[in-house]
Design an enzyme around this catalytic site. Structure first.
Site, PDB file in Angstrom:
ATOM      1  N   ARG A  61      33.881  10.613  26.545  1.00  0.00           N
ATOM      2  CA  ARG A  61      34.127  11.998  26.157  1.00  0.00           C
ATOM      3  C   ARG A  61      35.624  12.190  25.956  1.00  0.00           C
ATOM      4  NH1 ARG A  61      34.930  17.052  29.774  1.00  0.00           N
ATOM      5  NH2 ARG A  61      35.240  18.576  28.113  1.00  0.00           N
TER       6      ARG A  61
ATOM      7  N   HIS B  36      40.162  21.411  23.896  1.00  0.00           N
ATOM      8  CA  HIS B  36      40.497  21.287  25.313  1.00  0.00           C
ATOM      9  C   HIS B  36      41.879  21.931  25.507  1.00  0.00           C
ATOM     10  CE1 HIS B  36      39.339  18.774  29.045  1.00  0.00           C
ATOM     11  NE2 HIS B  36      40.414  19.448  29.402  1.00  0.00           N
TER      12      HIS B  36
ATOM     13  N   GLU C 126      35.749  24.294  29.318  1.00  0.00           N
ATOM     14  CA  GLU C 126      36.099  25.222  30.401  1.00  0.00           C
ATOM     15  C   GLU C 126      36.791  26.508  29.970  1.00  0.00           C
ATOM     16  OE1 GLU C 126      38.399  23.075  33.287  1.00  0.00           O
ATOM     17  OE2 GLU C 126      36.720  21.822  33.874  1.00  0.00           O
TER      18      GLU C 126
ATOM     19  N   ASN D  80      31.256  20.642  34.569  1.00  0.00           N
ATOM     20  CA  ASN D  80      32.420  19.994  35.168  1.00  0.00           C
ATOM     21  C   ASN D  80      32.471  20.476  36.610  1.00  0.00           C
ATOM     22  OD1 ASN D  80      32.954  19.232  32.537  1.00  0.00           O
ATOM     23  ND2 ASN D  80      34.889  20.340  32.351  1.00  0.00           N
TER      24      ASN D  80
ATOM     25  N   TYR E 273      34.275  20.178  40.406  1.00  0.00           N
ATOM     26  CA  TYR E 273      35.333  19.679  41.281  1.00  0.00           C
ATOM     27  C   TYR E 273      35.185  20.151  42.715  1.00  0.00           C
ATOM     28  CZ  TYR E 273      37.488  17.689  37.221  1.00  0.00           C
ATOM     29  OH  TYR E 273      37.700  16.925  36.107  1.00  0.00           O
TER      30      TYR E 273
ATOM     31  N   GLU F 273      32.444  16.267  33.675  1.00  0.00           N
ATOM     32  CA  GLU F 273      33.645  15.847  34.413  1.00  0.00           C
ATOM     33  C   GLU F 273      33.339  15.845  35.904  1.00  0.00           C
ATOM     34  OE1 GLU F 273      37.321  18.040  33.759  1.00  0.00           O
ATOM     35  OE2 GLU F 273      36.965  18.075  31.603  1.00  0.00           O
TER      36      GLU F 273
HETATM   37  C1  FCB Z   1      39.557  20.094  34.663  1.00  0.00           C
HETATM   38  C2  FCB Z   1      40.112  19.936  33.255  1.00  0.00           C
HETATM   39  C3  FCB Z   1      40.704  18.578  33.007  1.00  0.00           C
HETATM   40  C4  FCB Z   1      41.485  18.061  34.197  1.00  0.00           C
HETATM   41  C5  FCB Z   1      40.655  18.162  35.441  1.00  0.00           C
HETATM   42  C6  FCB Z   1      41.340  17.615  36.670  1.00  0.00           C
HETATM   43  O1  FCB Z   1      39.490  21.451  34.995  1.00  0.00           O
HETATM   44  O2  FCB Z   1      39.098  20.144  32.294  1.00  0.00           O
HETATM   45  O3  FCB Z   1      41.499  18.667  31.855  1.00  0.00           O
HETATM   46  O4  FCB Z   1      42.669  18.743  34.289  1.00  0.00           O
HETATM   47  O5  FCB Z   1      40.313  19.505  35.670  1.00  0.00           O
END
Ligand code: FCB
Length: 432
Positions: free
Chosen positions: A75, A119, A164, A285, A287, A347
């Site tokens: 990607r 992006h 995002e 995505n 985290y 992600e």
């Molecule tokens: C996400 C972003 C990516 C990168 C990661 C750590 O929010 O999409 O570009 O910065 O975090």
């Protein structure tokens, strides 16, 4: 670890501005991130992405690394200012040609390109004309989507219009920590709506050039209320609407959550049909979860953010909470039921230092275990993309956080696979 279904797409993820460099080459126009980096004080380390990982010149080497890794998918994002330097009008043949060559080289290596069209690197001229606060930008984006789609859809199966929009709205327009650096608080919310509109219009534009599989890549966090008090729960509902459902609801259900309607442009309802253009997949995505509480005395906002405590932290300060991925996938199943398309984790990754990165191996192992549980619980997940292939330019934090499976020496640009690279390679070898 649990087995994953046949055909599960294992990949890695990057974005143009964070790795390409060559910002003044090949006819590329200026993006908001070039401007932001050149503004003193905006990037904590004073760095910029003029060279970054120099992927623009070294993409063949990076594809060779991906071949060694054994990923099935890559990607990456197309830089709008390379293709249309001022965001509208004439196409820059050299810029579009770069992505054409990249796609050819990936196909030759047997790696499926997964293309994100945007992006965060808005052409500066478009920002000057109002950027994402202007409805017009959504229409320009659809034109750009058609241009790229027309050129690449014969070889690219998977398409993601925008990365995002929540992060761009929040950090770029509400808080000013990311480009374009506006600190409008809730007045930033029209930027979310116009990005949603851009998404929907681009989906239709891509369909018209025969793109096969079109999805999204939204950032999502389960919201954790500080306590179970009615006030904290209400605050968490509000934050959930702003951070998660404001993007998914219009895309998947054609409506906005009640809490956010007050922030939208007056004529938003006219756009809902366009935004809800049917999707082939939904990209998540993930985290970290986000803590939240009722606003304290004197706080005019409907919620207060709280740090999540009691978990290990990455070097970027993110709490490591693998089960948050399973939790959020469950929320998607419950909220959208049969309206939820198949999911890709577009992600997932972490910043840790060093080439012997046992923390990253643990992180990936634990997130994949959580993902396996979500599959057992009924989620239809078709792929997982590690953020990121390479250490890269982490926005306002510069080059300090290192998210790569491959270490990059920013003086020599030498690439060195980390222990996690070999761990992922072995996992993928077993999956083949
Ligand atoms: C996400 C972003 C990516 C990168 C990661 C750590 O929010 O999409 O570009 O910065 O975090």
């Amino acid at each position: 670890m649990r087995g994953f279904p046949d055909g599960f797409l294992w990949g890695v993820s990057t974005s143009a501005f964070q790795i390409e460099g060559a910002t003044r080459e090949g006819g590329r126009g200026v993006s908001v991130w070039d401007t932001f980096c050149a503004t003193p004080g905006k990037i904590h380390t004073g760095e910029n992405a003029d060279v970054a990982c120099d992927h623009y010149h070294r993409y063949a080497e990076d594809i060779a690394l991906m071949s060694e890794l054994g990923v099935g998918g890559y990607r990456f994002s197309v830089a709008w200012p390379r293709v249309q330097p001022s965001g509208s009008g004439p196409v820059n043949a050299e810029g579009l040609g770069f992505y054409d060559s990249l796609v050819d080289a990936l196909c030759e290596a047997g790696i499926r390109p997964v293309v994100t069209l945007y992006h965060w690197d808005t052409p500066q001229d478009l920002e000057d004309a109002g950027g994402w606060l202007s409805r017009d930008t959504a229409y320009r984006f659809a034109e750009y989507a058609a241009i790229v789609g027309e050129r690449l859809a014969d070889r690219v199966e998977h398409w993601i219009p925008l990365n995002e929009p929540v992060v761009e709205t929040l950090y770029g327009y509400a808080l000013g920590e990311y480009a374009p650096g506006k600190a409008l608080l809730f007045d930033a919310m029209p930027a979310a709506h116009f990005q949603n509109l851009a998404h929907g219009l681009a989906v239709s534009a891509l369909r018209s050039v025969n793109a096969k599989s079109i999805g999204s890549a939204n950032n999502h966090s389960p919201i954790w209320p500080a306590t179970q008090s009615a006030a904290d729960l209400e605050a968490a509902e509000h934050l959930g609407a702003v951070a998660n459902w404001m993007y998914t609801d219009p895309m998947l259900l054609g409506r906005y959550p009640e809490q956010v309607i007050q922030y939208l442009p007056d004529d938003f309802a006219d756009d809902l049909t366009a935004i809800a253009a049917p999707l082939d997949f939904y990209g998540v995505n993930y985290y970290e979860p986000q803590g939240c509480a009722a606003p304290g005395e004197g706080n005019p906002l409907p919620f207060e953010l709280r740090a999540i405590e009691g978990y290990p932290l990455t070097t970027n300060g993110s709490p490591v909470v693998p089960d948050g991925l399973r939790e959020f996938l469950g929320q998607l199943r419950t909220r959208y039921e049969d309206k939820l398309p198949p999911i890709y984790i577009t992600e997932s990754g972490c910043s840790f230092d060093g080439v012997h990165d046992k923390e990253r191996i643990q992180y990936l192992q634990d997130h994949l275990a959580a993902l396996g549980q979500a599959l057992d619980e009924g989620s239809d997940v078709r792929g997982y993309f590690v953020w990121s292939l390479l250490d890269n330019f982490e926005w306002s934090k510069g080059y300090q956080p290192r998210f790569g499976l491959v270490h990059v020496d920013y003086c020599t640009l030498a690439r060195t696979p980390k222990d996690s690279f070999y761990w992922y390679r072995d996992l993928l070898g077993g999956a083949r």
